[in-house]
Design an enzyme around this catalytic site. Structure first.
Site, PDB file in Angstrom:
ATOM      1  N   CYS A  42     -42.004 -44.402  40.863  1.00 58.15           N
ATOM      2  CA  CYS A  42     -42.939 -43.309  41.186  1.00 58.15           C
ATOM      3  C   CYS A  42     -42.631 -42.082  40.339  1.00 58.15           C
ATOM      4  O   CYS A  42     -43.538 -41.404  39.835  1.00 58.15           O
ATOM      5  CB  CYS A  42     -42.845 -42.929  42.664  1.00 58.15           C
ATOM      6  SG  CYS A  42     -43.255 -44.268  43.802  1.00 58.15           S
ATOM      7  N   CYS A  81     -38.398 -42.939  45.095  1.00 56.55           N
ATOM      8  CA  CYS A  81     -38.888 -44.110  44.357  1.00 56.55           C
ATOM      9  C   CYS A  81     -38.792 -43.861  42.844  1.00 56.55           C
ATOM     10  O   CYS A  81     -39.494 -43.011  42.307  1.00 56.55           O
ATOM     11  CB  CYS A  81     -40.334 -44.375  44.793  1.00 56.55           C
ATOM     12  SG  CYS A  81     -41.260 -45.496  43.741  1.00 56.55           S
TER      13      CYS A  81
END
Length: 104
Positions: free
Chosen positions: A34, A31
């Site tokens: 993230c 991600c």
């Protein structure tokens, strides 16, 4: 203090029985947002070591925990206190916005 890694094995002890608020960062290695959030989470772990616990939960490795909190998008930040969710947000946030989520 560094960021803790939460699993279903240590969740009850480290999160539900924590004596301070706990910031949970639900994330995954693939991600992009993230990964952008990760340095802020690390900084907060250092800054808040006496007043809050900062922890990460890899949604791929811990799908039961992601499901328990209804996490469908990442990054998701959830603040727990006394075993209850007191705040949550989805997506990138600035460090000061994350700090404001914590009941300090």
């Amino acid at each position: 203090m560094s960021v803790m890694h939460i699993t279903k094995e240590n969740f009850t002890q480290e999160v539900l029985h924590a004596s301070t608020p706990v910031l949970l960062d639900f994330w995954a290695p693939w991600c992009g947002p993230c990964r952008m959030l990760a340095p802020l989470i690390d900084q907060l772990a250092e800054e808040l070591e006496d007043s809050a616990k900062v922890a990460k939960i890899d949604v791929d490795a811990q799908p039961e925990l992601a499901s328990l909190f209804g996490v469908v998008s990442i990054p998701t930040l959830i603040v727990m206190q006394d075993g209850k969710v007191v705040d949550q947000s989805v997506g990138l946030k600035a460090k000061h916005q994350i700090k404001q989520m914590l009941p300090l």
